[in-house]
Design a protein around this motif. Sequence first.
Motif, mmCIF file in Angstrom:
data_model
loop_
_atom_site.group_PDB
_atom_site.id
_atom_site.type_symbol
_atom_site.label_atom_id
_atom_site.label_comp_id
_atom_site.label_asym_id
_atom_site.label_seq_id
_atom_site.Cartn_x
_atom_site.Cartn_y
_atom_site.Cartn_z
ATOM 1 N N LYS A 9 -11.262 5.881 -4.855
ATOM 2 C CA LYS A 9 -12.092 5.152 -5.810
ATOM 3 C C LYS A 9 -11.705 3.678 -5.790
ATOM 4 O O LYS A 9 -10.529 3.342 -5.652
ATOM 5 C CB LYS A 9 -11.888 5.738 -7.207
ATOM 6 N N SER A 10 -12.698 2.802 -5.918
ATOM 7 C CA SER A 10 -12.433 1.366 -5.946
ATOM 8 C C SER A 10 -13.063 0.739 -7.177
ATOM 9 O O SER A 10 -14.091 1.209 -7.665
ATOM 10 C CB SER A 10 -13.028 0.685 -4.706
ATOM 11 N N ILE A 11 -12.426 -0.323 -7.656
ATOM 12 C CA ILE A 11 -13.009 -1.123 -8.733
ATOM 13 C C ILE A 11 -12.933 -2.587 -8.329
ATOM 14 O O ILE A 11 -12.186 -2.953 -7.421
ATOM 15 C CB ILE A 11 -12.289 -0.912 -10.085
ATOM 16 N N THR A 12 -13.676 -3.423 -9.018
ATOM 17 C CA THR A 12 -13.668 -4.861 -8.750
ATOM 18 C C THR A 12 -12.573 -5.529 -9.572
ATOM 19 O O THR A 12 -12.032 -4.943 -10.517
ATOM 20 C CB THR A 12 -15.017 -5.494 -9.129
ATOM 21 N N ILE A 13 -12.284 -6.754 -9.223
ATOM 22 C CA ILE A 13 -11.319 -7.565 -9.977
ATOM 23 C C ILE A 13 -11.763 -7.672 -11.436
ATOM 24 O O ILE A 13 -10.952 -7.578 -12.351
ATOM 25 C CB ILE A 13 -11.206 -8.965 -9.317
ATOM 26 N N ARG A 14 -13.057 -7.856 -11.646
ATOM 27 C CA ARG A 14 -13.591 -7.989 -13.012
ATOM 28 C C ARG A 14 -13.329 -6.711 -13.815
ATOM 29 O O ARG A 14 -12.938 -6.761 -14.973
ATOM 30 C CB ARG A 14 -15.091 -8.303 -12.964
ATOM 31 N N ALA A 76 -3.494 2.973 -1.029
ATOM 32 C CA ALA A 76 -4.192 3.928 -1.896
ATOM 33 C C ALA A 76 -4.432 5.240 -1.162
ATOM 34 O O ALA A 76 -4.261 6.325 -1.733
ATOM 35 C CB ALA A 76 -5.508 3.325 -2.388
ATOM 36 N N GLN A 77 -4.791 5.159 0.114
ATOM 37 C CA GLN A 77 -5.018 6.383 0.893
ATOM 38 C C GLN A 77 -3.723 7.175 1.039
ATOM 39 O O GLN A 77 -3.713 8.395 0.917
ATOM 40 C CB GLN A 77 -5.626 6.042 2.254
ATOM 41 N N GLY A 83 -1.107 13.065 -3.589
ATOM 42 C CA GLY A 83 -1.581 13.731 -4.793
ATOM 43 C C GLY A 83 -1.793 12.846 -6.012
ATOM 44 O O GLY A 83 -2.118 13.338 -7.084
ATOM 45 N N TYR A 84 -1.609 11.545 -5.858
ATOM 46 C CA TYR A 84 -1.795 10.640 -6.992
ATOM 47 C C TYR A 84 -3.267 10.332 -7.232
ATOM 48 O O TYR A 84 -4.074 10.335 -6.300
ATOM 49 C CB TYR A 84 -1.037 9.322 -6.770
ATOM 50 N N ASN A 85 -3.601 10.021 -8.481
ATOM 51 C CA ASN A 85 -4.926 9.537 -8.859
ATOM 52 C C ASN A 85 -4.892 8.026 -8.653
ATOM 53 O O ASN A 85 -4.256 7.306 -9.424
ATOM 54 C CB ASN A 85 -5.196 9.893 -10.332
ATOM 55 N N VAL A 86 -5.523 7.548 -7.582
ATOM 56 C CA VAL A 86 -5.387 6.155 -7.158
ATOM 57 C C VAL A 86 -6.718 5.418 -7.215
ATOM 58 O O VAL A 86 -7.761 5.980 -6.866
ATOM 59 C CB VAL A 86 -4.865 6.084 -5.704
#
Length: 105
Positions: A9-14, A76-77, A83-86
């Motif tokens: 999963k990715s998020i933006t800086i904002r 992150a991969q 097993g982490y939620n990253v």
Amino acid sequence: MFSFFSMVKSITIRELATKLNDNILLLDVRTPAEYRQGHIIKAKNVPLNKIAAYKEKGDKAIYVICQSGMRSKQAAQQLKRKGYNVINVKGGMNQWSGKVKGGKS
């Protein structure tokens, strides 16, 4: 089925900026020298070359940032495979305009 290239999963800086008031875990995977030049106040430095040995207790989401988003995606991969939620932060410090600790203001 487990996929080697499972999506992280990715998020933006904002989006990250809106989460910094929460009790989040933010890893900065740049080199210690880059980290010292300026990092987000809550960020903990765990360089990419040390991420394989990283251990965290609990199931809190781990946000990962670097300079541009490439190293954080790799980190992150690796963490996801453990097993982490990253959550990867796209754009990295190149796009960060908030407060930083260290470096020259």
